[in-house]
Design a protein around this motif. Structure first.
Motif, mmCIF file in Angstrom:
data_model
loop_
_atom_site.group_PDB
_atom_site.id
_atom_site.type_symbol
_atom_site.label_atom_id
_atom_site.label_comp_id
_atom_site.label_asym_id
_atom_site.label_seq_id
_atom_site.Cartn_x
_atom_site.Cartn_y
_atom_site.Cartn_z
ATOM 1 N N ILE A 51 -89.280 6.472 18.132
ATOM 2 C CA ILE A 51 -88.888 7.989 17.893
ATOM 3 C C ILE A 51 -87.378 8.068 18.038
ATOM 4 O O ILE A 51 -86.884 7.357 18.765
ATOM 5 C CB ILE A 51 -89.749 8.731 18.477
ATOM 6 N N ARG A 52 -86.760 8.656 17.093
ATOM 7 C CA ARG A 52 -85.174 8.979 17.064
ATOM 8 C C ARG A 52 -85.172 10.134 17.992
ATOM 9 O O ARG A 52 -85.961 11.183 17.526
ATOM 10 C CB ARG A 52 -84.701 9.163 15.713
ATOM 11 N N PHE A 53 -84.524 10.332 18.936
ATOM 12 C CA PHE A 53 -83.717 11.269 19.763
ATOM 13 C C PHE A 53 -82.833 12.046 18.869
ATOM 14 O O PHE A 53 -81.688 11.674 19.009
ATOM 15 C CB PHE A 53 -83.507 10.947 20.933
ATOM 16 N N ILE A 54 -83.226 13.303 18.498
ATOM 17 C CA ILE A 54 -82.391 14.054 17.696
ATOM 18 C C ILE A 54 -81.844 15.198 18.405
ATOM 19 O O ILE A 54 -81.096 16.234 17.960
ATOM 20 C CB ILE A 54 -82.998 14.798 16.425
ATOM 21 N N ARG A 71 -91.431 13.191 25.101
ATOM 22 C CA ARG A 71 -92.107 13.536 26.241
ATOM 23 C C ARG A 71 -93.638 13.022 25.864
ATOM 24 O O ARG A 71 -94.102 12.311 26.669
ATOM 25 C CB ARG A 71 -92.134 14.890 26.822
ATOM 26 N N GLU A 72 -94.372 13.378 25.088
ATOM 27 C CA GLU A 72 -95.697 13.038 24.674
ATOM 28 C C GLU A 72 -95.583 11.727 24.398
ATOM 29 O O GLU A 72 -96.516 10.940 24.750
ATOM 30 C CB GLU A 72 -95.744 13.860 23.454
ATOM 31 N N THR A 85 -89.175 13.820 31.855
ATOM 32 C CA THR A 85 -87.901 12.961 32.203
ATOM 33 C C THR A 85 -86.865 14.154 32.058
ATOM 34 O O THR A 85 -86.898 15.267 31.585
ATOM 35 C CB THR A 85 -87.683 12.109 31.176
ATOM 36 N N LEU A 86 -85.624 13.817 32.780
ATOM 37 C CA LEU A 86 -84.551 14.757 32.434
ATOM 38 C C LEU A 86 -83.981 14.547 31.009
ATOM 39 O O LEU A 86 -83.759 13.490 30.501
ATOM 40 C CB LEU A 86 -83.074 14.062 33.240
ATOM 41 N N CYS A 87 -83.739 15.669 30.459
ATOM 42 C CA CYS A 87 -83.157 15.828 28.983
ATOM 43 C C CYS A 87 -82.065 17.008 28.895
ATOM 44 O O CYS A 87 -81.912 17.948 29.564
ATOM 45 C CB CYS A 87 -84.290 16.052 28.051
ATOM 46 N N SER A 146 -78.370 14.117 25.464
ATOM 47 C CA SER A 146 -78.992 12.728 26.138
ATOM 48 C C SER A 146 -80.276 13.103 26.854
ATOM 49 O O SER A 146 -80.838 14.250 27.015
ATOM 50 C CB SER A 146 -77.867 12.328 27.296
ATOM 51 N N ILE A 147 -80.975 11.819 27.016
ATOM 52 C CA ILE A 147 -82.288 11.849 27.699
ATOM 53 C C ILE A 147 -82.463 10.696 28.571
ATOM 54 O O ILE A 147 -81.980 9.574 28.151
ATOM 55 C CB ILE A 147 -83.525 11.799 26.625
ATOM 56 N N VAL A 148 -83.161 10.887 29.784
ATOM 57 C CA VAL A 148 -83.277 9.539 30.713
ATOM 58 C C VAL A 148 -84.662 8.997 30.325
ATOM 59 O O VAL A 148 -85.880 9.659 30.412
ATOM 60 C CB VAL A 148 -83.196 10.357 32.122
ATOM 61 N N ILE A 149 -84.783 7.513 30.302
ATOM 62 C CA ILE A 149 -85.836 6.918 29.924
ATOM 63 C C ILE A 149 -85.937 5.830 30.899
ATOM 64 O O ILE A 149 -85.176 5.181 31.305
ATOM 65 C CB ILE A 149 -85.806 6.195 28.478
ATOM 66 N N SER A 150 -87.211 6.015 31.629
ATOM 67 C CA SER A 150 -87.790 4.885 32.515
ATOM 68 C C SER A 150 -87.981 3.716 31.886
ATOM 69 O O SER A 150 -88.848 3.770 30.926
ATOM 70 C CB SER A 150 -88.778 5.557 33.376
#
Length: 87
Positions: free
Chosen positions: A19-22, A30-31, A37-39, A43-47
């Motif tokens: 999925i592309r983060f826009i 998240r789903e 997560t932090l967003c 930006s977004i944090v991915i584990s």
């Protein structure tokens, strides 16, 4: 001394989900990753298996073959993957 013969290998074809983060699709991501997560809009944090990584707006979030997640820059993503089908 005798040199070892080099062996060439090619990557196995693997189908992944991504999925592309826009910037405005936090709920969708998240789903997709199954956790909060932090967003922010940028930006977004991915584990990941290697620890937390930051994906920037425009990056892809990939679900790997073992169910792991990691970010990927758009230029690398487009060189590596092509659309199989859209859900």
């Amino acid at each position: 001394m005798r040199r070892k013969k080099m062996t060439k290998y090619k990557k196995k074809p693997v189908v992944i989900e991504a999925i592309r983060f826009i910037g405005s699709n936090y709920e969708e991501i998240r789903e997709f990753i199954g956790q909060n997560t932090l967003c922010s809009d940028l930006s977004i944090v991915i584990s990941t298996l290697e620890g937390d990584m930051v994906a920037q707006k425009g990056d892809y979030i990939i679900k790997g073959v073992q169910g792991e997640f990691y970010p990927c820059k758009p230029d690398i993503f487009e060189e590596t993957y092509e659309v199989v089908s859209e859900a």
